[in-house]
Design an enzyme around this catalytic site. Structure first.
Site, mmCIF file in Angstrom:
data_model
loop_
_atom_site.group_PDB
_atom_site.id
_atom_site.type_symbol
_atom_site.label_atom_id
_atom_site.label_comp_id
_atom_site.label_asym_id
_atom_site.label_seq_id
_atom_site.Cartn_x
_atom_site.Cartn_y
_atom_site.Cartn_z
ATOM 1 C CE LYS A 13 101.307 62.907 -2.577
ATOM 2 N NZ LYS A 13 100.283 63.906 -2.373
ATOM 3 C CD GLU A 93 97.725 62.545 -4.611
ATOM 4 O OE1 GLU A 93 98.619 61.759 -4.957
ATOM 5 O OE2 GLU A 93 97.934 63.539 -3.867
ATOM 6 N N GLY A 169 98.960 68.491 -0.084
ATOM 7 C CA GLY A 169 99.609 69.258 -1.147
ATOM 8 C C GLY A 169 99.171 70.705 -1.226
HETATM 9 P P1 PGA Z 1 101.672 66.311 1.213
HETATM 10 O O1 PGA Z 1 101.085 64.893 0.767
HETATM 11 O O2 PGA Z 1 102.554 66.075 2.405
HETATM 12 O O3 PGA Z 1 102.396 66.821 0.027
HETATM 13 O O4 PGA Z 1 100.464 67.158 1.584
HETATM 14 C C1 PGA Z 1 100.702 63.924 1.713
HETATM 15 C C2 PGA Z 1 100.162 62.700 1.012
HETATM 16 O O5 PGA Z 1 99.492 62.826 -0.025
HETATM 17 O O6 PGA Z 1 100.380 61.553 1.473
#
Ligand code: PGA
Length: 247
Positions: A13, A93, A169
């Site tokens: 990200k 996202e 997340g």
């Molecule tokens: P996360 O994110 O492992 O922090 O839950 C996964 C993703 O958004 O690909």
């Protein structure tokens, strides 16, 4: 998992640094093997550096356009020419914060493939949709919008990542059984179009995967590795998650 070689992909990200690239490159060199592929999706501004460090990389999104007056966008042909082979498309996202529609995502998927990048198509339902019993309907629509535009054969050079939005997340992971149920639904749906394509396609799970839950998740019949957010920024956690994916 049969003949499908698992993938462990780290989605950084808008995080990471040149220092982290060095640390993750060292880890990746230790765990990349016949058993699994290890991919990193750093911020686009770190892509060259990550590739130079020996990482197998992709971008987190790509423009649907060839070139031109699209300020701030990422050009698929340039990504490929830097030496990257993958891109994420349709991460939740991108869908929720940047308003990308299923149609935009199908266009990005096409643009990636046209330039020799393998798209990792991210799909998944929100908490509200799951509560309303709409999980299958939502992931079906997200998949069908690509198949209707580009054909089932377009999935041959692609990867799917099933990421329930409520698990991203949040520390709330789907149980291995919940995840397997949706992965099986996805594969069965694709089988109704083409059995061979469906059986060869890698379907990754994503959403709060960590070193404590990855082994059981990856052991499920239709889960072929994972897309890892937060834990991919921690070299030792990422290493352990990679080691739990076995072909
Ligand atoms: P996360 O994110 O492992 O922090 O839950 C996964 C993703 O958004 O690909």
């Amino acid at each position: 998992m049969g003949q499908r070689k698992p993938i462990v992909a780290g989605n950084w990200k808008m995080n990471g640094s040149p220092e982290l690239i060095k640390e993750i490159a060292a880890v990746s060199a230790q765990v990349t093997s016949e058993q699994r592929e290890v991919l990193i999706f750093p911020p686009a501004v770190l892509l060259s550096e990550a590739i130079s460090a020996g990482l197998e990389c992709g971008t987190q999104t790509v423009s649907e356009f060839d070139a031109g007056a699209y300020t701030g966008e990422i050009q698929a042909s340039l990504v490929k020419s830097l030496g990257a082979n993958y891109t994420l498309v349709g991460h939740s996202e991108r869908r929720s914060i940047y308003g990308e529609s299923n149609e935009d995502i199908a266009n990005k998927f096409a643009q990636a493939q046209k330039n020799g990048l393998t798209p990792i198509l991210c799909i998944g339902e929100t908490q509200e949709q799951r509560t309303e019993g709409k999980t299958e309907e939502v992931v079906k629509q997200q998949l069908v919008s690509v198949i209707e535009k580009l054909g089932i054969a377009s999935l041959v050079n692609s990867v799917i990542a099933y990421e329930p939005v409520w698990a991203i997340g949040t520390g709330l992971t789907a149980t291995p059984e919940q995840a397997q149920e949706t992965h099986k639904y996805i594969r069965d749906l694709l089988r109704s179009y083409d059995e061979q394509v469906a059986d060869a396609l890698r379907i990754l799970y994503g959403g709060s995967v960590n070193e404590s839950n990855s082994e059981l998740l990856f052991a499920q019949a239709d889960i072929d590795g994972g897309l890892i957010g937060g834990a991919s920024l921690k070299p030792q956690s990422f290493k352990a998650i990679c080691e739990s994916a076995k072909g």
